[in-house]
Design an enzyme around this catalytic site. Structure first.
Site, PDB file in Angstrom:
ATOM      1  N   GLY A  46       5.557 -44.008  44.018  1.00 18.60           N
ATOM      2  CA  GLY A  46       6.070 -43.516  42.393  1.00 18.60           C
ATOM      3  C   GLY A  46       4.954 -42.998  41.692  1.00 18.60           C
ATOM      4  O   GLY A  46       3.957 -42.928  41.858  1.00 18.60           O
ATOM      5  N   GLN A  51       0.820 -38.286  35.286  1.00 14.29           N
ATOM      6  CA  GLN A  51      -0.317 -38.427  35.900  1.00 14.29           C
ATOM      7  C   GLN A  51      -0.792 -37.143  36.683  1.00 14.29           C
ATOM      8  O   GLN A  51      -1.731 -37.204  37.439  1.00 14.29           O
ATOM      9  CB  GLN A  51       0.320 -39.668  37.165  1.00 14.29           C
ATOM     10  CG  GLN A  51       0.493 -40.987  36.589  1.00 14.29           C
ATOM     11  CD  GLN A  51       0.958 -41.931  37.660  1.00 14.29           C
ATOM     12  OE1 GLN A  51       2.105 -41.961  38.249  1.00 14.29           O
ATOM     13  NE2 GLN A  51      -0.255 -42.412  38.306  1.00 14.29           N
ATOM     14  N   CYS A  94      -1.702 -48.347  41.458  1.00 14.57           N
ATOM     15  CA  CYS A  94      -1.552 -46.954  40.441  1.00 14.57           C
ATOM     16  C   CYS A  94      -2.280 -45.897  41.269  1.00 14.57           C
ATOM     17  O   CYS A  94      -3.561 -45.957  41.279  1.00 14.57           O
ATOM     18  CB  CYS A  94      -1.604 -47.279  39.413  1.00 14.57           C
ATOM     19  SG  CYS A  94      -1.346 -45.928  37.959  1.00 14.57           S
ATOM     20  N   LEU A  95      -1.536 -44.886  41.340  1.00 15.39           N
ATOM     21  CA  LEU A  95      -2.230 -43.705  41.826  1.00 15.39           C
ATOM     22  C   LEU A  95      -3.480 -43.166  40.936  1.00 15.39           C
ATOM     23  O   LEU A  95      -4.327 -42.384  41.271  1.00 15.39           O
ATOM     24  CB  LEU A  95      -1.462 -42.489  42.011  1.00 15.39           C
ATOM     25  CG  LEU A  95      -0.460 -42.659  43.335  1.00 15.39           C
ATOM     26  CD1 LEU A  95       0.388 -41.262  43.492  1.00 15.39           C
ATOM     27  CD2 LEU A  95      -1.260 -42.733  44.552  1.00 15.39           C
ATOM     28  N   HIS A 136       7.229 -49.751  36.455  1.00 13.87           N
ATOM     29  CA  HIS A 136       5.710 -49.341  36.181  1.00 13.87           C
ATOM     30  C   HIS A 136       5.698 -47.807  35.638  1.00 13.87           C
ATOM     31  O   HIS A 136       4.688 -47.443  34.819  1.00 13.87           O
ATOM     32  CB  HIS A 136       5.130 -49.600  37.896  1.00 13.87           C
ATOM     33  CG  HIS A 136       3.718 -48.940  37.911  1.00 13.87           C
ATOM     34  ND1 HIS A 136       2.663 -49.698  38.206  1.00 13.87           N
ATOM     35  CD2 HIS A 136       3.402 -47.601  37.766  1.00 13.87           C
ATOM     36  CE1 HIS A 136       1.625 -48.911  38.512  1.00 13.87           C
ATOM     37  NE2 HIS A 136       1.972 -47.684  38.092  1.00 13.87           N
ATOM     38  N   GLU A 137       6.629 -47.174  36.428  1.00 16.03           N
ATOM     39  CA  GLU A 137       6.542 -45.556  36.075  1.00 16.03           C
ATOM     40  C   GLU A 137       7.155 -45.303  34.510  1.00 16.03           C
ATOM     41  O   GLU A 137       6.612 -44.362  33.908  1.00 16.03           O
ATOM     42  CB  GLU A 137       7.526 -44.693  37.105  1.00 16.03           C
ATOM     43  CG  GLU A 137       6.978 -44.897  38.528  1.00 16.03           C
ATOM     44  CD  GLU A 137       5.493 -44.565  38.782  1.00 16.03           C
ATOM     45  OE1 GLU A 137       4.999 -43.792  38.031  1.00 16.03           O
ATOM     46  OE2 GLU A 137       5.016 -45.429  39.603  1.00 16.03           O
ATOM     47  N   HIS A 140       4.396 -45.688  32.227  1.00 11.84           N
ATOM     48  CA  HIS A 140       3.413 -44.684  32.223  1.00 11.84           C
ATOM     49  C   HIS A 140       4.149 -43.590  31.155  1.00 11.84           C
ATOM     50  O   HIS A 140       3.236 -42.865  30.414  1.00 11.84           O
ATOM     51  CB  HIS A 140       3.493 -43.880  33.593  1.00 11.84           C
ATOM     52  CG  HIS A 140       2.544 -44.115  34.461  1.00 11.84           C
ATOM     53  ND1 HIS A 140       1.102 -44.213  34.263  1.00 11.84           N
ATOM     54  CD2 HIS A 140       2.615 -44.712  35.833  1.00 11.84           C
ATOM     55  CE1 HIS A 140       0.377 -44.722  35.146  1.00 11.84           C
ATOM     56  NE2 HIS A 140       1.425 -44.883  36.107  1.00 11.84           N
TER      57      HIS A 140
HETATM   58 ZN   LIG Z   1       0.929 -45.718  38.173  1.00 12.94          ZN
END
Ligand SMILES: [Zn+2]
Length: 174
Positions: A46, A51, A94-95, A136-137, A140
């Site tokens: 995701g 990000q 998380c990236l 989660h996304e 963000h």
């Molecule tokens: Zn994340």
């Protein structure tokens, strides 16, 4: 399609709230393609636009099992319209916080209103990994990170570690 550099903790950009997308035009479609390319390259399941430094309300996901066909999903202006009382716990990563994982409890099922990659209105009911990943996304897009859902002690430890690492990267660049 272009692989974009990822924004990493503690960059304050990650704390910005993203703005709605008014029209799904060529530029928005290109952003979706770049986001998918960046997510698959990382690799991750995701990615939110913020990000890669773009404060627009769009996220991409692919929660298909390894070995199965790719199932890229694009959610534009997603809004959670209902969540179950039932909760589930997943180990999240998380990236933007590489190599850190922690268990997070969230509603097990959600209903999300959004636009798809073509700008059509959709309602998606999600459970399991998709429900967790979407929440989660969507967090963000509101400047919230998964570490905001863990204990303060653990969160401060992670932020300290990443702040130190960012300083080291900075001094090497001098
Ligand atoms: Zn994340």
């Amino acid at each position: 399609m272009t692989i974009k550099p990822l924004i990493i903790l503690p960059d304050p950009i990650l704390r910005q709230a993203s703005k709605p997308i008014e029209t799904v035009d060529g530029e928005v479609k290109k952003l979706a393609a770049d986001m998918l390319e960046t997510m698959y390259d990382a690799p991750g399941i995701g990615l939110a636009a913020i990000q890669i430094g773009v404060p627009r309300r769009m996220l991409v996901l692919d929660v298909s099992k390894e070995g199965d066909d790719k199932t890229p999903l694009v959610f534009i202006n997603p809004e959670i319209v209902s969540s179950s009382d039932e909760r589930s716990v997943y180990e999240e990563g998380c990236l933007s916080i590489p190599d850190y994982y922690a268990e997070v409890e969230r509603p097990a099922k959600i209903k999300v209103r959004h636009l798809d990659a073509e700008g059509r209105e959709q309602m998606t009911e999600a459970d399991g990994l998709l429900a967790t990943c979407l929440q989660h996304e969507i967090d963000h897009l509101n400047g919230i990170l998964f570490i905001d859902h863990i204990s303060k002690l653990k969160r401060e430890m992670v932020i300290r570690k990443f702040t130190k690492a960012a300083k080291l990267r900075g001094s090497k660049a001098l």
